[in-house]
Write a protein that holds these residues in place. Structure first.
Motif, PDB file in Angstrom:
ATOM      1  N   VAL A   1      78.476   7.515  21.559  1.00 17.82           N
ATOM      2  CA  VAL A   1      77.050   7.817  21.701  1.00 17.82           C
ATOM      3  C   VAL A   1      76.806   8.726  22.906  1.00 17.82           C
ATOM      4  O   VAL A   1      75.838   9.491  22.937  1.00 17.82           O
ATOM      5  CB  VAL A   1      76.211   6.520  21.770  1.00 17.82           C
ATOM      6  N   ASP A   2      77.682   8.696  23.898  1.00 20.61           N
ATOM      7  CA  ASP A   2      77.526   9.556  25.072  1.00 20.61           C
ATOM      8  C   ASP A   2      77.775  11.029  24.749  1.00 20.61           C
ATOM      9  O   ASP A   2      77.492  11.893  25.581  1.00 20.61           O
ATOM     10  CB  ASP A   2      78.460   9.117  26.194  1.00 20.61           C
ATOM     11  N   LYS A   3      78.280  11.323  23.576  1.00 21.40           N
ATOM     12  CA  LYS A   3      78.507  12.718  23.161  1.00 21.40           C
ATOM     13  C   LYS A   3      77.296  13.315  22.452  1.00 21.40           C
ATOM     14  O   LYS A   3      77.290  14.491  22.116  1.00 21.40           O
ATOM     15  CB  LYS A   3      79.737  12.822  22.247  1.00 21.40           C
ATOM     16  N   VAL A   4      76.260  12.495  22.233  1.00 25.25           N
ATOM     17  CA  VAL A   4      75.003  13.014  21.681  1.00 25.25           C
ATOM     18  C   VAL A   4      74.285  13.726  22.822  1.00 25.25           C
ATOM     19  O   VAL A   4      73.992  13.125  23.858  1.00 25.25           O
ATOM     20  CB  VAL A   4      74.130  11.892  21.088  1.00 25.25           C
ATOM     21  N   LEU A   5      74.010  15.010  22.620  1.00 21.90           N
ATOM     22  CA  LEU A   5      73.420  15.846  23.659  1.00 21.90           C
ATOM     23  C   LEU A   5      71.914  16.031  23.493  1.00 21.90           C
ATOM     24  O   LEU A   5      71.224  16.406  24.424  1.00 21.90           O
ATOM     25  CB  LEU A   5      74.086  17.225  23.643  1.00 21.90           C
ATOM     26  N   GLY A   6      71.420  15.789  22.283  1.00 19.92           N
ATOM     27  CA  GLY A   6      70.015  15.999  21.965  1.00 19.92           C
ATOM     28  C   GLY A   6      69.856  16.127  20.464  1.00 19.92           C
ATOM     29  O   GLY A   6      70.502  15.399  19.706  1.00 19.92           O
TER      30      GLY A   6
ATOM     31  N   LEU B   1      72.380  16.775  17.914  1.00 20.25           N
ATOM     32  CA  LEU B   1      73.191  17.799  18.565  1.00 20.25           C
ATOM     33  C   LEU B   1      74.276  17.056  19.324  1.00 20.25           C
ATOM     34  O   LEU B   1      73.970  16.193  20.159  1.00 20.25           O
ATOM     35  CB  LEU B   1      72.334  18.634  19.512  1.00 20.25           C
ATOM     36  N   VAL B   2      75.530  17.347  19.012  1.00 19.19           N
ATOM     37  CA  VAL B   2      76.663  16.544  19.475  1.00 19.19           C
ATOM     38  C   VAL B   2      77.697  17.447  20.146  1.00 19.19           C
ATOM     39  O   VAL B   2      77.796  18.634  19.834  1.00 19.19           O
ATOM     40  CB  VAL B   2      77.304  15.813  18.260  1.00 19.19           C
ATOM     41  N   TRP B   3      78.477  16.882  21.052  1.00 17.31           N
ATOM     42  CA  TRP B   3      79.575  17.606  21.680  1.00 17.31           C
ATOM     43  C   TRP B   3      80.833  17.477  20.821  1.00 17.31           C
ATOM     44  O   TRP B   3      81.301  16.376  20.557  1.00 17.31           O
ATOM     45  CB  TRP B   3      79.834  17.077  23.089  1.00 17.31           C
TER      46      TRP B   3
ATOM     47  N   ASP C   1      73.226  12.674  31.481  1.00 19.74           N
ATOM     48  CA  ASP C   1      74.223  13.477  32.196  1.00 19.74           C
ATOM     49  C   ASP C   1      74.904  14.468  31.258  1.00 19.74           C
ATOM     50  O   ASP C   1      75.111  15.626  31.608  1.00 19.74           O
ATOM     51  CB  ASP C   1      75.283  12.573  32.849  1.00 19.74           C
ATOM     52  N   ALA C   2      75.228  14.013  30.032  1.00 20.41           N
ATOM     53  CA  ALA C   2      75.891  14.891  29.058  1.00 20.41           C
ATOM     54  C   ALA C   2      74.966  16.041  28.659  1.00 20.41           C
ATOM     55  O   ALA C   2      75.414  17.198  28.535  1.00 20.41           O
ATOM     56  CB  ALA C   2      76.312  14.096  27.820  1.00 20.41           C
ATOM     57  N   GLY C   3      73.691  15.758  28.468  1.00 22.97           N
ATOM     58  CA  GLY C   3      72.728  16.797  28.124  1.00 22.97           C
ATOM     59  C   GLY C   3      72.563  17.808  29.245  1.00 22.97           C
ATOM     60  O   GLY C   3      72.491  19.022  29.010  1.00 22.97           O
TER      61      GLY C   3
END
Length: 131
Positions: free
Chosen positions: A50-55, A41-43, A76-78
């Motif tokens: 990799v920080d845009k991976v939310l789950g 699940l990505v933004w 933090d992103a999640g």
């Protein structure tokens, strides 16, 4: 597939037989191999950070389309994404798929879903968060 438990939110990753903003229409069996698959699940389809991976999302093939049960991670992103979804600020989903096969009418007959994204505006008009 049994409905997963304790997901953070869920919704339509894509719906069949609707014209997308790219001019393609996804046909019913195009992603049938995705049933039960776990994908990132990505933004906003940002695959480079990799920080845009939310789950992750668990995909379920349904009569109307591909449904996604989404789980946010504790980064933090999640956490931010969870707040956006709970507050109703972000309501759209989108898929990134490859190995696409389409006919002369720009109808997608096969593909492989590689990720589901939270997006500000989705390409498929039926792709949205409903739970």
């Amino acid at each position: 597939m049994n409905k997963p438990k304790k997901f953070d939110f869920s919704g339509w990753a894509t719906k069949f037989n609707l014209k997308c903003s790219d001019g393609r229409t996804i046909l019913k069996h195009a992603f049938e191999d995705s049933d039960g698959q776990k994908v990132p699940l990505v933004w906003m389809h940002d695959h480079k950070d990799v920080d845009k991976v939310l789950g992750h999302a668990i995909l379920e093939q349904r009569e109307e389309g591909v449904y996604a049960y989404c789980y946010l991670n504790n980064t933090d992103a999640g956490k931010n994404a969870k707040e956006f979804v709970q507050h109703g600020d972000v309501v759209a989903l989108s898929i990134y798929a490859n190995q696409l096969k389409q006919n002369s009418k720009k109808e997608v007959v096969h593909g492989v879903i590689r990720e589901v994204s939270l997006v500000l505006a989705g390409a498929n008009p039926g792709a949205f968060i409903d739970t």
